[in-house]
Write a protein that holds these residues in place. Structure first.
Motif, short mmCIF file in Angstrom:
data_model
loop_
_atom_site.label_atom_id
_atom_site.label_comp_id
_atom_site.label_asym_id
_atom_site.label_seq_id
_atom_site.Cartn_x
_atom_site.Cartn_y
_atom_site.Cartn_z
N ASP A 42 0.86 -1.21 0.06
CA ASP A 42 -0.04 -0.04 0.10
C ASP A 42 0.86 1.27 0.21
N LYS A 43 1.29 1.66 1.05
CA LYS A 43 2.12 2.75 1.14
C LYS A 43 3.65 2.46 0.79
N THR A 44 4.07 1.42 0.96
CA THR A 44 5.49 0.84 0.75
C THR A 44 5.37 -0.07 -0.37
N ASP A 45 6.10 -0.03 -1.69
CA ASP A 45 6.15 -1.13 -2.56
C ASP A 45 6.96 -2.24 -1.95
N MET A 46 6.52 -3.38 -2.58
CA MET A 46 7.05 -4.70 -2.27
C MET A 46 8.25 -5.03 -3.19
N PRO A 47 9.41 -5.60 -2.63
CA PRO A 47 10.54 -5.82 -3.35
C PRO A 47 10.36 -6.68 -4.67
N ASP A 48 11.13 -6.59 -5.58
CA ASP A 48 10.79 -7.34 -6.90
C ASP A 48 10.72 -8.97 -6.59
N GLY A 49 9.74 -9.62 -7.17
CA GLY A 49 9.42 -10.89 -7.03
C GLY A 49 8.31 -11.13 -5.73
N GLU A 50 8.11 -10.15 -5.12
CA GLU A 50 7.10 -10.31 -3.74
C GLU A 50 5.79 -9.71 -3.93
N SER A 51 5.28 -9.22 -5.35
CA SER A 51 3.87 -8.91 -5.22
C SER A 51 2.98 -10.13 -4.81
N LEU A 52 1.80 -9.82 -4.69
CA LEU A 52 0.72 -10.80 -3.94
C LEU A 52 0.77 -11.70 -5.11
N GLY A 53 0.39 -11.34 -6.48
CA GLY A 53 0.10 -12.35 -7.37
C GLY A 53 1.35 -13.30 -7.57
N THR B 206 -0.63 -21.88 1.62
CA THR B 206 -1.23 -21.15 2.91
C THR B 206 -0.48 -19.64 2.98
N MET B 207 -1.44 -18.61 2.97
CA MET B 207 -0.97 -17.29 3.00
C MET B 207 -1.57 -16.70 4.10
N ALA B 208 -0.77 -15.74 4.99
CA ALA B 208 -1.23 -14.75 6.01
C ALA B 208 -0.87 -13.42 5.44
N ILE B 209 -1.63 -12.50 5.32
CA ILE B 209 -1.72 -11.25 4.71
C ILE B 209 -1.99 -10.29 5.82
N HIS B 210 -0.98 -9.35 6.20
CA HIS B 210 -0.81 -8.41 6.98
C HIS B 210 -1.41 -7.14 6.29
N LEU B 211 -1.97 -6.13 6.88
CA LEU B 211 -2.17 -4.95 7.02
C LEU B 211 -2.82 -4.72 5.38
N GLY B 212 -3.82 -5.65 5.28
CA GLY B 212 -4.56 -5.67 4.01
C GLY B 212 -5.96 -5.41 3.83
N VAL B 213 -6.57 -5.52 5.04
CA VAL B 213 -8.18 -5.49 4.90
C VAL B 213 -8.78 -4.25 4.22
N SER B 214 -8.18 -3.19 4.43
CA SER B 214 -8.73 -1.88 3.55
C SER B 214 -8.61 -2.25 2.06
N ASN B 215 -7.87 -2.94 1.61
CA ASN B 215 -7.80 -3.32 0.09
C ASN B 215 -8.19 -4.84 -0.19
N LEU B 216 -9.13 -5.15 0.39
CA LEU B 216 -9.40 -6.47 0.34
C LEU B 216 -9.94 -6.94 -0.95
N GLY B 217 -10.44 -5.98 -1.74
CA GLY B 217 -11.13 -6.21 -3.12
C GLY B 217 -10.01 -6.25 -3.94
N ARG B 218 -9.01 -5.62 -3.91
CA ARG B 218 -7.72 -5.83 -4.64
C ARG B 218 -7.08 -7.11 -4.48
N ILE B 219 -6.91 -7.57 -3.29
CA ILE B 219 -6.24 -8.76 -2.90
C ILE B 219 -6.92 -9.96 -3.24
N VAL B 220 -8.29 -10.01 -3.28
CA VAL B 220 -9.11 -10.96 -3.84
C VAL B 220 -8.89 -11.12 -5.24
N ALA B 221 -9.05 -9.96 -5.98
CA ALA B 221 -8.45 -9.98 -7.49
C ALA B 221 -7.37 -10.57 -7.77
N GLU B 222 -6.08 -10.28 -7.04
CA GLU B 222 -4.83 -10.76 -7.27
C GLU B 222 -4.65 -12.47 -6.96
N LEU B 223 -5.59 -12.68 -5.88
CA LEU B 223 -5.51 -14.23 -5.39
C LEU B 223 -6.30 -15.12 -6.30
#
Length: 248
Positions: A139-150, A158-175
């Motif tokens: 969200d506020k800080t980009d992920m390093p190369d190779g670590e995007s959610l997709g 099994t995945m545990a995703i922190h700091l993401g509930v406010s962007n749940l729609g985008r997360i669902v779309a990527e998963l």
């Protein structure tokens, strides 16, 4: 003198380690992350100085540690969960090393472990998933190369995703392209706190369920087919015909 980075656990004061509790009760200086650590964790302390770091910036926190060091006072630096995960201790440690101030990390129970316990599930099941990915949403800080959610989702672990509930729609779309719309997912709000709450569903319906609950922050997302899955092989460890060092 030592600065102890203590994992206070996910919220329930009973989930702190014995060592962490002992240090909190004996260190003369306590600096705790008050926005995430309940004051009940500090119960029984005899510190001469207790500071809530929620409103402090890094330099102010380090100044407190420098002052304690000059007076030969141990510091209990209390973080939520396990301090090595999203605890922002790396930058503090870097400063302490530059200042040659000793430090030690005391592990804590993670929010992921608390969520699994609440949901009554094992995160690694034979034939289903033997890998757990702990990550956060960019969200506020980009992920390093190779670590995007997709990219991580391609493993279907099994995945545990922190700091993401406010962007749940985008997360669902990527998963969804990797896990499928029927994949189980859980969103847990403030696991182990008195007001803990959660909702389970699938990638197809979780957004609406979370909207009804009103979760907007302080929630962890668990996704994977280990959730609610009773179809898996038994481990070799406890099979009667399996021999090992302790059971010839």
């Amino acid at each position: 003198m030592t600065v102890y980075f203590i994992g206070a656990g996910p919220g329930d004061p009973d989930l702190i380690t014995v060592k962490g509790q002992r240090l909190i009760r004996t260190c003369p200086v306590i600096i705790y992350a008050g926005s995430l650590v309940p004051e009940a964790v500090l119960e029984g302390h005899q510190a001469v100085q207790v500071t809530n770091s929620a409103s402090l910036h890094l330099e102010q926190i380090i100044d407190l540690m420098k002052s304690a060091h000059a007076q030969g006072q141990d510091v209990a630096r209390v973080h939520s969960g396990d301090p090595s995960l999203y605890g922002a201790i790396g930058e503090q440690i870097r400063c302490l090393r530059d200042l040659q101030i000793p430090f030690e990390i005391i592990p804590g129970v993670t929010a992921t472990a608390a969520c699994a316990a609440l949901l009554g599930t094992e995160l690694t099941l034979p034939d289903v998933s033997q890998t757990v990915i702990l990550t956060r949403y960019a969200d506020k800080t980009d992920m390093p190369d190779g670590e995007s959610l997709g990219e991580l989702a391609r493993h279907r672990a099994t995945m545990a995703i922190h700091l993401g509930v406010s962007n749940l729609g985008r997360i669902v779309a990527e998963l969804t392209p990797h896990y499928g719309t029927d994949c189980p997912i859980a969103v847990v709000h403030r696991a182990s706190w008195p007001d803990q709450d959660w909702v389970t569903g699938t990638l197809a319906d979780i957004e609406e369920k979370v909207r009804v609950k009103g979760f907007r922050r302080t929630a962890l997302i668990l996704v994977g087919r280990v959730l609610g899955n009773d179809v898996f092989s038994e481990s070799s460890l406890y099979q009667a015909g399996h021999a090992h060092l302790f059971r010839p």
